[in-house]
Write a protein that holds these residues in place. Structure first.
Motif, PDB file in Angstrom:
ATOM      1  N   ILE A   1       9.669  -3.738  -5.609  1.00 11.62           N
ATOM      2  CA  ILE A   1       9.999  -5.008  -4.958  1.00 11.62           C
ATOM      3  C   ILE A   1       8.755  -5.846  -4.678  1.00 11.62           C
ATOM      4  O   ILE A   1       8.829  -7.048  -4.573  1.00 11.62           O
ATOM      5  N   VAL A   2       7.648  -5.179  -4.543  1.00 13.56           N
ATOM      6  CA  VAL A   2       6.369  -5.897  -4.460  1.00 13.56           C
ATOM      7  C   VAL A   2       5.374  -5.135  -5.318  1.00 13.56           C
ATOM      8  O   VAL A   2       5.506  -3.924  -5.511  1.00 13.56           O
ATOM      9  N   LYS A   3       4.415  -5.823  -5.800  1.00 11.02           N
ATOM     10  CA  LYS A   3       3.426  -5.144  -6.621  1.00 11.02           C
ATOM     11  C   LYS A   3       2.105  -5.884  -6.562  1.00 11.02           C
ATOM     12  O   LYS A   3       2.065  -7.090  -6.299  1.00 11.02           O
ATOM     13  N   TRP A   4       1.105  -5.150  -6.821  1.00  7.53           N
ATOM     14  CA  TRP A   4      -0.203  -5.759  -6.893  1.00  7.53           C
ATOM     15  C   TRP A   4      -0.352  -6.456  -8.240  1.00  7.53           C
ATOM     16  O   TRP A   4      -0.017  -5.910  -9.277  1.00  7.53           O
ATOM     17  N   GLU A   5      -0.865  -7.609  -8.161  1.00 13.49           N
ATOM     18  CA  GLU A   5      -1.286  -8.283  -9.378  1.00 13.49           C
ATOM     19  C   GLU A   5      -2.764  -7.994  -9.616  1.00 13.49           C
ATOM     20  O   GLU A   5      -3.196  -7.821 -10.754  1.00 13.49           O
ATOM     21  N   ASN A   6      -3.469  -8.011  -8.561  1.00 13.54           N
ATOM     22  CA  ASN A   6      -4.882  -7.675  -8.639  1.00 13.54           C
ATOM     23  C   ASN A   6      -5.278  -7.149  -7.264  1.00 13.54           C
ATOM     24  O   ASN A   6      -5.595  -7.922  -6.361  1.00 13.54           O
ATOM     25  N   GLN A   7      -5.243  -5.883  -7.158  1.00 10.18           N
ATOM     26  CA  GLN A   7      -5.440  -5.309  -5.832  1.00 10.18           C
ATOM     27  C   GLN A   7      -6.847  -5.549  -5.327  1.00 10.18           C
ATOM     28  O   GLN A   7      -7.067  -5.700  -4.123  1.00 10.18           O
TER      29      GLN A   7
ATOM     30  N   PHE B   1      -1.021 -10.245  -4.896  1.00 10.59           N
ATOM     31  CA  PHE B   1       0.203  -9.483  -5.050  1.00 10.59           C
ATOM     32  C   PHE B   1       1.354 -10.413  -5.367  1.00 10.59           C
ATOM     33  O   PHE B   1       1.261 -11.630  -5.231  1.00 10.59           O
ATOM     34  N   ARG B   2       2.405  -9.810  -5.774  1.00 11.61           N
ATOM     35  CA  ARG B   2       3.552 -10.602  -6.193  1.00 11.61           C
ATOM     36  C   ARG B   2       4.827  -9.960  -5.669  1.00 11.61           C
ATOM     37  O   ARG B   2       4.958  -8.743  -5.604  1.00 11.61           O
ATOM     38  N   PHE B   3       5.735 -10.801  -5.304  1.00 10.12           N
ATOM     39  CA  PHE B   3       7.067 -10.343  -4.945  1.00 10.12           C
ATOM     40  C   PHE B   3       7.863 -10.169  -6.222  1.00 10.12           C
ATOM     41  O   PHE B   3       8.092 -11.126  -6.960  1.00 10.12           O
ATOM     42  N   VAL B   4       8.239  -8.969  -6.437  1.00 12.12           N
ATOM     43  CA  VAL B   4       9.068  -8.713  -7.609  1.00 12.12           C
ATOM     44  C   VAL B   4      10.518  -9.024  -7.273  1.00 12.12           C
ATOM     45  O   VAL B   4      11.214  -9.694  -8.023  1.00 12.12           O
TER      46      VAL B   4
ATOM     47  N   ARG C   1       4.205 -18.336  -9.139  1.00 11.54           N
ATOM     48  CA  ARG C   1       5.312 -18.172  -8.212  1.00 11.54           C
ATOM     49  C   ARG C   1       5.363 -16.752  -7.686  1.00 11.54           C
ATOM     50  O   ARG C   1       5.075 -15.800  -8.389  1.00 11.54           O
ATOM     51  N   LEU C   2       5.742 -16.686  -6.450  1.00 13.06           N
ATOM     52  CA  LEU C   2       5.909 -15.393  -5.780  1.00 13.06           C
ATOM     53  C   LEU C   2       4.607 -14.608  -5.703  1.00 13.06           C
ATOM     54  O   LEU C   2       4.617 -13.405  -5.465  1.00 13.06           O
ATOM     55  N   VAL C   3       3.548 -15.283  -5.900  1.00 15.52           N
ATOM     56  CA  VAL C   3       2.252 -14.603  -5.871  1.00 15.52           C
ATOM     57  C   VAL C   3       1.445 -15.138  -4.689  1.00 15.52           C
ATOM     58  O   VAL C   3       1.364 -16.353  -4.487  1.00 15.52           O
TER      59      VAL C   3
ATOM     60  N   VAL D   1       0.813  -1.202   0.000  1.00 10.96           N
ATOM     61  CA  VAL D   1       0.000   0.000   0.000  1.00 10.96           C
ATOM     62  C   VAL D   1       0.849   1.255   0.000  1.00 10.96           C
ATOM     63  O   VAL D   1       0.329   2.358  -0.123  1.00 10.96           O
ATOM     64  N   SER D   2       2.118   1.039   0.139  1.00  9.97           N
ATOM     65  CA  SER D   2       3.007   2.184   0.084  1.00  9.97           C
ATOM     66  C   SER D   2       2.936   2.830  -1.295  1.00  9.97           C
ATOM     67  O   SER D   2       2.839   2.169  -2.320  1.00  9.97           O
ATOM     68  N   LYS D   3       2.973   4.085  -1.251  1.00 12.74           N
ATOM     69  CA  LYS D   3       2.984   4.816  -2.515  1.00 12.74           C
ATOM     70  C   LYS D   3       4.402   5.090  -2.989  1.00 12.74           C
ATOM     71  O   LYS D   3       4.608   5.767  -3.993  1.00 12.74           O
TER      72      LYS D   3
END
Length: 739
Positions: free
Chosen positions: A668-674, A679-682, A725-727, A658-660
DNA sequence: ACATCCTTTCCTGATT
DNA sequence: GAATCAGGAAAGGATG
């Protein structure tokens, strides 16, 4: 176009399935069966409308089997057990399926026989099918099970959210048999991934039917069952705002002292021991060895305005209002919300706390020692007479103004609105990145300024009274309390005078994470605390490992560290020392080069590989399980893992998400489908390292982190996303991630 | 003292 | 072969 076709075909499939199931529910006549069978066939084989979701496959599978069974039985005038067509019978499902799928083969066309064979394989194919992200363009539309499957009527009473949650690929990792067998299945049960069915992928192998049944039938094998089935009563616990009593406050108190425009003053809440010490703990826990329960009467008195829920809310957040989720949600909504909670739980242990002397040296190194003079004593009346933790929002505003002026800003030229409603307790809990997130341009300045004040507080008599006698006052500084302490000025090892935001940008890019060594030898976060902070390192052991670390500060830090190691901050210092030594000895002998007479924690050189090689002389067939020493043990004293609610891994991950800050999300992390919490670890290792930083565990790896993540499956905080993976996906009990 | 929670660590085996 | 996943087992620290 392709997508439209797909959707149409999917729609057709769903429509057909609905027709099929409706017909089955009313016990179709023999004349309807051929048509139903055709629908079934279309759904499965001829309907090339992308593979059905496992749930759809299961439903249609049951339908087809039932239809085939009826078709088979009725002409033969065999008695029809009532239950066979009304609802799938969990206890007998595998056997029934097996039997009934065998019989039609005698009469059906070869094509249908082949279809049935495929259906059986589909039973175990559910893990092979979902390879898409829920909500992604290719995702199957969710089915409303309540409309098409009477056996799932239990879910009708559940919230739409939960129904939707049940309709995801993850849950569909259960086989058809399992699905049918668990008509009343708690979500916790459903989301707990079973062990992978070795025969689950028909595309990979084509096992014989008995093998499939044996491997995937829960009645015959426990291998594929959920790891921890929970009482089905959990079904009734589905609620949008389910919160763990241990981890979350469960309600939003609109009248609470809120993060936004808190209605100070407020009636102090009755606090119990934990609550009353919570501020002290949160203020001092990372700075003291208070054991998490030391009463700090003066501080408590000074913080009378700050209320905490002492009962139940042990999330580690100031309970000035909403729980963390609300905090986050509010933060998303308005600027007046203080992101205090963003990293509030990330209390830092004492090893990152620098004695004032060292802090001074660091500031001097940074060329800012001149700004340290008497700031605490200056400024408007009010905030100067209190410890920052006791500042009211107004005090804070005045302080901001003072700092701005001290830094040469024209009065009124800076907007502190983003800190509106923030009280001192919140400020002292904010790390550098917290400040930056609130005020990108000047966050670092605020952070440093507050740090200087806190440094001065350590020597102030009134503040000193707040500190337990057995606690060294040096520990009372905010840096150790930084949520992302590696950004603390004391550990600011980047270019002197570099703007922190730019610095972050420069170093929190994907490319820059290349310097993260999995083995922990070169974890170079921008403002990462020196490795010595974590370890009682012989200074030379890691000197120069961090390019951001200047020799001057290195020496200072090394001194601090060695000093820290040799002198416990607890009253039982001697015991602690011996404990440390023993652990150090183990560490040295096991993981480090015992070249130094000094006791060394060499996590930097630790790696499982090296450990294995070091014991190559007597390598047992299976490595004797010896837990690696915890170099941070003494430093964790006073830090409350559970007293600092909000210090949980999932919350940390959520906060990153949720960090902007684009250096965190999506770098480093991102939403795949918020919307669905996927989410996924980048940069998985980067996340792990950051988590390790939070927990002062430099040996943290993604492997360990992921293990902890998987434990959340049981508690429904996280849910696996099978095949990706990582999701991961936030579960029902994870709060605060929704926008 | 004990149970529980929440990890952390280590491990084996499977999968990608 | 590396990375990842899954989960068992044991352990530690904090808390109630």
């Amino acid at each position: 176009m392709e997508q439209m076709k797909r959707r149409k075909s999917l729609g057709d499939a769903l429509s057909g399935m609905g027709t099929l199931l409706q017909a089955l529910e009313r016990r179709p006549s023999a004349s309807e069966l051929p048509a139903l069978s055709r629908i079934s066939t279309d759904l499965f084989v001829n309907g090339q409308a992308k593979p059905l979701s496992p749930m759809q496959q299961c439903l249609a599978n049951v339908a087809l089997v039932a239809a085939s069974q009826q078709h088979q039985h009725q002409p033969q005038h065999q008695p029809q057990p009532q239950h066979q067509h009304q609802q799938p019978q969990p206890q007998h499902q595998p056997q029934h399926q097996h039997q009934h799928q065998q019989q039609p083969q005698q009469h059906q066309q070869p094509q249908q026989q082949q279809q049935l064979k495929q259906l059986k394989q589909l039973d175990c194919a559910v893990e092979a099918a979902p390879r898409r992200v829920p909500g992604s363009p290719d995702s199957m539309p969710d089915l409303n099970l309540n409309n098409i499957h009477t056996s799932q009527q239990q879910y009708a009473s559940n919230s739409p959210v939960l129904i939707q949650q049940q309709q995801n690929w993850t849950q569909q990792s259960y086989s058809c048999n399992e699905f049918n067998n668990q008509q009343v299945l708690s979500e916790a049960e459903r989301i707990v991934p079973r062990k992978r069915c070795p025969l689950a992928n028909p595309l990979r192998t084509a096992p014989d039917e008995s093998a499939i049944t044996a491997a995937c039938s829960p009645a015959q094998s426990t291998e594929c069952k959920p790891a921890s089935a929970q009482p089905s009563t959990n079904v009734n616990c589905f609620a949008p705002n389910i919160s763990s009593p241990r981890t979350d406050t469960t309600s939003f108190h609109s009248d609470s002292v809120g993060f936004s425009n808190p209605p100070f003053p407020r009636q102090p809440q009755q606090t119990n021991m934990a609550a009353s010490s919570s501020c002290a703990q949160q203020l001092s826990a990372p700075r003291h060895s208070s054991g998490g329960s030391t009463m700090l009467p003066n501080l408590q008195q000074n913080l009378g305005q700050i209320s905490y829920t002492g009962n139940g809310n042990q999330s580690g957040y100031y309970n000035n209002g909403p729980n963390m989720s609300n905090t986050w949600e509010q933060q998303q909504q308005g600027p007046s919300v203080v992101p205090f909670a963003t990293h509030s739980g990330y209390l830092q242990p004492q090893q990152q706390q620098q004695p004032t002397r060292q802090k001074t040296a660091t500031f001097s190194m940074l060329g800012r020692s001149d700004q340290k003079t008497s700031l605490y004593q200056r400024g408007p009346a009010g905030w100067t007479s209190k410890h920052p933790c006791a500042w009211s929002p107004m005090d804070c505003q005045l302080w901001f103004q003072s700092v701005a002026e001290d830094n040469g800003f024209i009065p009124g030229s800076l907007d502190f609105g983003m800190f509106e409603g923030v009280n001192g307790a919140m400020l002292t809990r904010m790390g550098c990145i917290d400040f930056i997130m609130k005020d990108k341009a000047h966050g670092e300045m605020w952070f440093h300024a507050l740090g200087r004040i806190l440094d001065q507080c350590t020597s102030a008599t009134d503040i000193g009274q707040l500190i337990p006698k057995n606690e060294p006052t040096e520990n009372l500084n905010m840096y150790g309390n930084s949520s992302l302490q590696f950004l603390s000025p004391a550990n600011l090892t980047g270019p002197v005078g570099t703007d922190m935001s730019e610095y972050l940008q420069d170093h929190f890019s994907n490319d820059e994470f290349d310097d993260i060594d999995i083995n922990g030898e070169a974890v170079n976060f921008p403002c990462q605390p020196p490795l010595q902070d974590y370890t009682c390192l012989n200074g030379a052991a890691v000197q120069g490992q961090s390019p951001y670390y200047t020799p001057a500060s290195f020496v200072a830090q090394a001194q601090v560290s060695s000093s820290f190691c040799s002198t416990s901050q607890n009253s039982d210092g001697m015991d602690y020392k011996s404990d440390m030594e023993s652990e150090s000895t183990r560490s040295c002998s096991t993981y480090s080069t015992p070249s130094s007479s000094r006791l060394v924690y060499s996590f930097g050189s630790y790696s499982p590989t090296e450990r294995s090689s070091s014991s190559a002389d007597s390598t047992p067939p299976r490595q004797v399980r010896t837990r690696a020493p915890k170099p941070e043990k003494q430093q964790n004293k006073g830090r409350s893992k559970h007293g600092t609610r909000g210090n949980h891994l999932w919350e940390f991950i959520r906060d990153l998400l949720v960090s902007k800050d684009t250096k965190l999300n999506p770098k480093i992390v991102k939403w795949e489908n918020q919307e669905q919490g996927v989410f996924r670890f980048v940069e998985s290792e980067a996340v792990a390292k950051m988590w390790g930083e939070k927990k002062c565990n430099p040996r943290m790896t993604y492997e360990k982190l992921s293990r902890a993540m998987r434990y959340y499956y049981k508690s429904n905080i996280l849910m696996p996303v099978i095949g990706r993976r990582l999701v991961y996906r936030f579960g029902a009990k994870a709060t605060g991630w929704r926008v």
